[in-house]
Scaffold this motif. Structure first.
Motif, PDB file in Angstrom:
ATOM      1  N   ALA A 119      25.618  -9.645 -15.580  1.00 20.31           N
ATOM      2  CA  ALA A 119      25.425 -10.323 -14.293  1.00 20.31           C
ATOM      3  C   ALA A 119      26.682 -11.062 -13.856  1.00 20.31           C
ATOM      4  N   GLN A 173      20.600  -6.596  -8.778  1.00 18.49           N
ATOM      5  CA  GLN A 173      20.050  -7.947  -8.678  1.00 18.49           C
ATOM      6  C   GLN A 173      21.124  -8.970  -8.353  1.00 18.49           C
ATOM      7  N   SER A 174      22.253  -8.897  -9.051  1.00 19.78           N
ATOM      8  CA  SER A 174      23.317  -9.886  -8.847  1.00 19.78           C
ATOM      9  C   SER A 174      23.878  -9.819  -7.430  1.00 19.78           C
ATOM     10  N   THR A 514      25.706 -15.451  -9.528  1.00 21.16           N
ATOM     11  CA  THR A 514      25.505 -14.501 -10.627  1.00 21.16           C
ATOM     12  C   THR A 514      25.134 -15.213 -11.924  1.00 21.16           C
ATOM     13  N   THR A 517      21.449 -15.569 -11.891  1.00 22.67           N
ATOM     14  CA  THR A 517      20.835 -14.295 -12.278  1.00 22.67           C
ATOM     15  C   THR A 517      20.964 -14.063 -13.776  1.00 22.67           C
ATOM     16  N   LYS A 520      18.317 -16.116 -15.550  1.00 23.36           N
ATOM     17  CA  LYS A 520      16.984 -15.536 -15.348  1.00 23.36           C
ATOM     18  C   LYS A 520      16.790 -14.309 -16.232  1.00 23.36           C
ATOM     19  N   ASN A 521      17.766 -13.411 -16.230  1.00 22.88           N
ATOM     20  CA  ASN A 521      17.630 -12.171 -16.990  1.00 22.88           C
ATOM     21  C   ASN A 521      17.722 -12.407 -18.492  1.00 22.88           C
TER      22      ASN A 521
END
Length: 613
Positions: A119, A173-174, A514, A517, A520-521
């Motif tokens: 990310a 996603q990023s 990022t 993200t 989160k990931n």
């Protein structure tokens, strides 16, 4: 004043900055570059100032162009999110076919780990190449990974496909949140992030349901085949409608008509970068490549961090299954993993900023800048998000397992029970976006969401094989509220902490978005593996204590297979053991939520900047 850089919003600098990357020669006529020099080379910086005749570029996209761009981003994000949630209903079928339940956590982790680790670097890749080209490239990688997963003939091949899809999904996603955040003013980002987050939540509803239908009626492989047409649609929508610098419908239509020449230009751009790589075959070229990898892409931190977290996750995966927890192999994996992660932090926070070339080159920034991360308003909310995601993915995964293993529900019937959790996530994300837009407040949302998370996680521990139908619905609402509120607000809370007057504001904005993200990931990756470890260890311990011998040995793999073929009711000895083991997982999730609340309380009180409308 002369010598002072003018301040611009992130929307100006990023959205139209990409157009500048694509049209360097033309932009050189519209920009004046002023260099502020001081006696110290560490304080040199370049400020790019727009001339008055370029005021047209200050307009953000509106109407059709804005909505078309958002739809393309939302569909791309839906694609990436769908691949996380759709596998929650294929666990039993895949474990049965490949005989590897102990490795089933890697169906999530194989996707989520590269999703987290990469990310931070996708933003760096997009900066020189362009956000549009990089986004399209990420979608292609994701599609390749999905195809490999669909064709897998072993658990190793399936996990390998998940890893490749995770690399592409990470970019999607990023970049979706980075690009989306630059399309509107700061005061409207709350609603925009909520809309993009809703695509994640909708995928959470559609994913398990589709996965359940495919697994029960066709084959689990269609859970990955379905990504191919959706990905193709997202690719072409983004290709046609996201065009930095084009703010009217007519301009966009004219641009679409030029698609053949656009495609040729993209190919030329890719060929240009490939030729640059080929040029590194010379000694000076290799030296330049080495310098770019070390300082532009911070490859040392990336390698240390990736290897460290991989070792830790492998230790959780094999511990208590293939090897005893006190075995040398598991202990060494934990030690090496923790040491590498610590070294990655020390390198980025302390060593990287000390290099003279970094001090003299503003765009050389670490992947994790301590200058930004140490700000309480950034550190606290992202740690809270990390812990919430670890708890949420644990609950989400094992709620499905609860209905399949205890009640012998089919995959799609088990997925239907997730609707209550997902609806609460969607409603909360949208509501929080509206509240932020009207009140400009963020901290109350973060704290209240975290409180709901703790209460919801505590109530969820009551979900056992004695729960009635009302409990099956009501106990799943609050976890969705917590995730929807915190996921939506944590990103905006981090972005508003940055100094817009800083010469590195643009790179800091991309980095912090990022980083959010990444947290989160990473939370999802760790939560998926740790919850699998907790369930496996608890089940084996309880089977041994009850002196229950399974036909092919006391392992979790054999327990799942035996339960599917010899279901004996929800209140049998095996039903009670599975129920108690699931309760242990829910208690673990409660611990994650409790820690998240502690960090949420210390979030910044800073408000969103008022709209200039």
């Amino acid at each position: 004043m002369k010598g002072e850089p003018k301040t611009y919003s992130m929307s100006d600098l990023s959205y139209y900055g990409e157009k500048a990357q694509q049209q360097n020669e033309k932009q050189q006529k519209q920009y004046v570059v002023r260099r502020n020099s001081t006696q110290s080379t560490s304080k040199q910086n370049v400020s790019v100032v727009l001339e008055d005749n370029a005021s047209e570029s200050n307009e953000l996209p509106k109407g059709f162009i804005l909505y078309a761009s958002l739809i393309a981003l939302a569909l791309s994000l839906f694609l990436a999110a769908l691949d996380i949630m759709i596998v929650s209903t294929i666990i039993e079928e895949v474990a049965k076919q490949f005989g590897s339940y102990s490795e089933i956590g890697w169906l999530f982790t194989g996707y989520s780990l590269p999703n987290a680790l990469l990310a931070l670097i996708w933003g760096r890749i997009a900066t020189p190449i362009g956000f549009k080209e990089t986004m399209l490239f990420a979608i292609v990688i994701f599609e390749i990974g999905s195809l490999i997963s669909a064709l897998a003939n072993s658990m190793s091949m399936l996990i390998g496909g998940r890893v490749i899809a995770g690399v592409g999904g990470c970019g999607i996603q990023s970049l979706s949140f980075v690009i989306g955040s630059t399309l509107v003013e700061e005061s409207q980002r709350g609603i925009l992030i909520a809309v993009l987050s809703c695509s994640f939540a909708i995928a959470s509803v559609v994913g398990p349901f589709l996965g359940g239908v495919f697994t029960s009626s066709v084959t689990w492989r269609w859970c990955f085949y379905v990504n191919l047409p959706i990905g193709g649609l997202a690719f072409f929508l983004f290709l046609f409608f996201y065009n930095p610098g084009l703010s009217t419908f007519q301009e966009t239509m004219d641009n679409i008509r030029k698609f053949p020449s656009q495609f040729i230009e993209i190919v030329r751009n890719v060929a240009y970068h490939l030729l640059k790589i080929k040029g590194f075959s010379k000694l000076n070229g290799w030296r330049k490549l080495f310098m770019e990898l070390i300082f532009m892409y911070d490859i040392i931190e990336f390698v240390f961090c990736s290897a460290g977290f991989t070792c830790i996750l492998l230790a959780f995966t094999f511990g208590g299954n293939r090897y005893a927890w006190n075995s040398a192999s598991i202990i060494i994996l934990f030690i090496i993993g923790i040491v590498l992660v610590v070294l990655a932090g020390i390198y980025d926070f302390l060593v990287f900023p000390k290099f003279n070339i970094v001090k003299a080159t503003p765009h050389y920034q670490p992947l994790m800048s301590w200058t930004n991360i140490k700000k309480p308003g950034i550190f606290t909310v992202n740690i809270a998000l990390f812990l919430t995601c670890a708890g949420y993915i644990s609950q989400f995964t094992y709620i499905v397992q609860y209905f399949q293993l205890i009640y012998n529900d089919s995959a799609w019937r088990a997925a239907v029970h997730l609707v209550a959790c997902i609806i609460s996530t969607v409603v909360t994300a949208i509501l929080c976006g509206v509240i932020t837009d009207k009140t400009r407040q963020i901290k109350p949302i973060i704290v209240i969401s975290s409180i709901f998370g703790v209460v919801g996680a505590g109530i969820l521990t009551l979900l056992n094989n004695n729960a009635n139908n009302s409990a099956h619905i009501g106990l799943l609402i609050l976890p969705g509220v917590a995730f929807g509120g915190l996921a939506q607000s944590s990103m905006l809370a981090s972005q508003i902490q940055l100094d817009k007057k800083s010469p590195t504001f643009r790179s800091d904005f991309v980095s912090i978005t990022t980083f959010n993200t990444f947290c989160k990931n990473l939370g999802q990756a760790l939560g998926g593996v740790i919850s699998n470890t907790v369930f496996s260890a608890a089940a084996i311990k309880k089977l041994t204590k009850a002196n229950i011998q399974l036909p092919d040995g006391t392992t979790v793999d054999n327990l799942v297979i035996y339960r599917q073929t010899n279901f004996d009711g929800s209140h049998s000895k095996l039903g009670n053991i599975i129920s108690e083991s699931l309760t242990d997982v829910f208690y673990m999730a409660l611990g994650f939520y409790a820690l998240s609340l502690i960090f949420a309380v210390f979030a910044s009180n800073k408000k969103v900047t008022a709209s200039l409308r």
